[in-house]
Design a protein around this motif. Structure first.
Motif, short mmCIF file in Angstrom:
data_model
loop_
_atom_site.label_atom_id
_atom_site.label_comp_id
_atom_site.label_asym_id
_atom_site.label_seq_id
_atom_site.Cartn_x
_atom_site.Cartn_y
_atom_site.Cartn_z
N PRO A 173 64.35 -10.11 52.02
CA PRO A 173 64.83 -9.28 50.89
C PRO A 173 65.15 -7.86 51.35
O PRO A 173 64.48 -7.30 52.22
N PHE A 174 66.19 -7.29 50.74
CA PHE A 174 66.66 -5.96 51.16
C PHE A 174 66.92 -5.12 49.92
O PHE A 174 67.47 -5.61 48.93
N GLN A 175 66.52 -3.86 49.99
CA GLN A 175 66.74 -2.92 48.89
C GLN A 175 67.18 -1.57 49.42
O GLN A 175 66.73 -1.15 50.49
N THR A 176 68.05 -0.92 48.67
CA THR A 176 68.34 0.49 48.91
C THR A 176 67.87 1.25 47.68
O THR A 176 68.13 0.85 46.54
N THR A 177 67.16 2.33 47.90
CA THR A 177 66.57 3.07 46.80
C THR A 177 66.78 4.57 46.99
O THR A 177 67.06 5.04 48.09
N ILE A 178 66.64 5.28 45.88
CA ILE A 178 66.60 6.74 45.88
C ILE A 178 65.15 7.11 45.61
O ILE A 178 64.61 6.81 44.53
N ASP A 179 64.50 7.74 46.57
CA ASP A 179 63.07 8.04 46.47
C ASP A 179 62.87 9.50 46.09
O ASP A 179 63.44 10.41 46.72
N GLU A 180 62.07 9.71 45.05
CA GLU A 180 61.75 11.06 44.59
C GLU A 180 60.37 11.05 43.95
O GLU A 180 59.80 9.98 43.69
N ASP A 181 59.85 12.22 43.71
CA ASP A 181 58.62 12.36 42.93
C ASP A 181 58.98 12.46 41.45
O ASP A 181 60.08 12.90 41.08
N GLY A 182 58.07 12.05 40.61
CA GLY A 182 58.26 12.14 39.17
C GLY A 182 56.98 12.60 38.51
O GLY A 182 55.93 12.74 39.14
N LYS A 183 57.08 12.83 37.21
CA LYS A 183 55.93 13.29 36.44
C LYS A 183 55.95 12.60 35.08
O LYS A 183 57.01 12.47 34.46
N THR A 184 54.78 12.14 34.66
CA THR A 184 54.69 11.50 33.36
C THR A 184 54.68 12.57 32.27
O THR A 184 54.23 13.70 32.47
#
Length: 402
Positions: free
Chosen positions: A40-51
């Motif tokens: 399986p292969f994925q491309t993602t945009i990784d960032e921090d978030g806040k609830t």
């Protein structure tokens, strides 16, 4: 000279020549290797978030008066309509004509807000009907093969988003009704102060938990003074600040993986809205960046993330491409090259019989660790990772021992 001596000297000379040839012969280059896999292969945009809470309510004093000591504490649960504070009107300000005008204006503003939320609810109801109609048409066309599965999925997500907008507008209407009732009660209390002082009860506009108390001890408070904040911690959303160049690739309904949130496993979510206005933010390196807020809904069962609260930091991975099976190599094995027509391309060094062979490849996408190879390699092939400058076409190589 004896024959045996000549033979001995010739042998020594041959051994010396062989030693020199061996000493100056090119050695195989030690390289790091990896095996081409299909996974399986994925491309993602990784960032921090806040609830954050989807809806936050500030309970304020609907009239000036003496606030009784608040018995609630942060974290306590309250029901909609429950008494959260009590006010005793102060006679002198309550008999003031200006205060009367202020309360009348407050009631008029609350009634206008109620009409506005009613209009918003009607618009959201129409939007939901339009989304349902579009989804019905897409399902009919998909059954006939005229609409792609991506389009069908997008219309279904649009129905869910429209339903959430309707729910939010209906909740806002309930809150507006409560504000009207509060303002009307405050005005009635103002007009009835001549007959004696009575306790005015401040009620919760919606059910939830106490987030913050602005006033705890008994004190005199002016009209509109904030008393506490309420919110439902079971209705959380996540806000992540993406670079505008990345946000352009994101669409409502895009799947999201929530990691590094403090619990076990990965939570699943989806993008609900990309805010239309960007802002400038200074990075840790002092670089100005244009970012935009992306609002994300958690789709995993609430029981899995019940420990999350308001303002918690999480890791966000917005999935841009997901393939169930793809031929892939470490991204460090791929390097740029120029093809026979002078166009930019990519290649890898494949090990064949102890020698490096330059293989042009077609790259479909890449993520932080791997590259998806459309053409040029088959699963099981061994490639060179981080190829050094000494590796050329046909060069002898050997795997470096770990």
């Amino acid at each position: 000279m004896k024959r045996s001596t000549v033979v001995t000297m010739a042998g020594v000379a041959l051994a010396a020549v062989g030693l020199l040839v061996w000493a100056f012969a090119p050695r195989p280059v030690e390289v790091e290797v990896a095996t081409v896999v299909q996974a399986p292969f994925q491309t993602t945009i990784d960032e921090d978030g806040k609830t954050r809470l989807r809806d936050r309510y500030v309970v304020s004093a609907p009239l000036a008066g003496q606030l009784s000591r608040v018995t609630l504490r942060e974290g306590d649960r309250v029901e909609a309509g429950a008494v959260v504070a009590e006010l005793t009107p102060v006679l002198a300000p309550m008999l003031d004509e200006r205060t009367l005008k202020e309360l009348q204006a407050r009631l008029a503003a609350a009634e206008a807000q109620r009409e506005r939320t009613k209009t918003q609810a009607d618009g959201a109801r129409i939007g939901l009907q339009q989304a349902n109609n579009e989804a019905t048409r897409s399902e009919q066309l998909a059954a006939q093969g005229f609409v792609s599965l991506n389009k069908l999925e997008a219309t279904r997500l649009a129905v869910e988003a429209a339903q959430k907008e309707l729910d939010a507008s209906q909740q806002a209407r309930v809150v507006a009704e409560h504000e009207v009732a509060q303002a009307r009660a405050a005005l009635m209390a103002m007009r009835g102060t001549t007959s004696g002082r009575r306790v005015f009860s401040v009620r919760a506009p919606a059910g939830g938990r106490v987030l913050r108390l602005a006033q705890v001890s008994e004190s005199a408070v002016p009209l509109g003074a904030p008393l506490m904040e309420l919110g439902d911690t079971a209705a959380l959303e996540i806000v992540s600040e993406l670079l505008t160049t990345d946000a352009l690739k994101v669409r409502p309904g895009s799947p999201v993986l929530i990691e590094r949130w403090g619990g076990d496993g990965t939570l699943y979510a989806q993008v609900r809205r990309i805010e239309p206005s960007a802002f400038t933010k200074i990075s840790a390196l002092g670089v100005e960046e244009q970012r935009v807020k992306v609002v994300i809904d958690i789709t995993s069962p609430a029981g899995e993330w019940s420990a999350l609260g308001d303002g918690y930091r999480v890791g966000v991975r917005v999935v841009m491409l997901a393939l169930s099976q793809a031929v892939q190599v470490p991204a460090s094995a791929v390097f740029p090259l120029t093809d026979a027509d002078g166009r930019a391309a990519f290649g890898v060094f494949r090990i064949d019989g102890g020698r490096a062979r330059l293989v042009p490849v077609e790259i479909g996408a890449r993520n932080a660790s791997h590259a998806w190879v459309r053409k040029g390699l088959a699963p099981g092939a061994v490639v060179v990772v981080y190829p050094p400058p000494t590796v050329r076409e046909g060069a002898r190589v050997q795997a470096r021992k770990v």
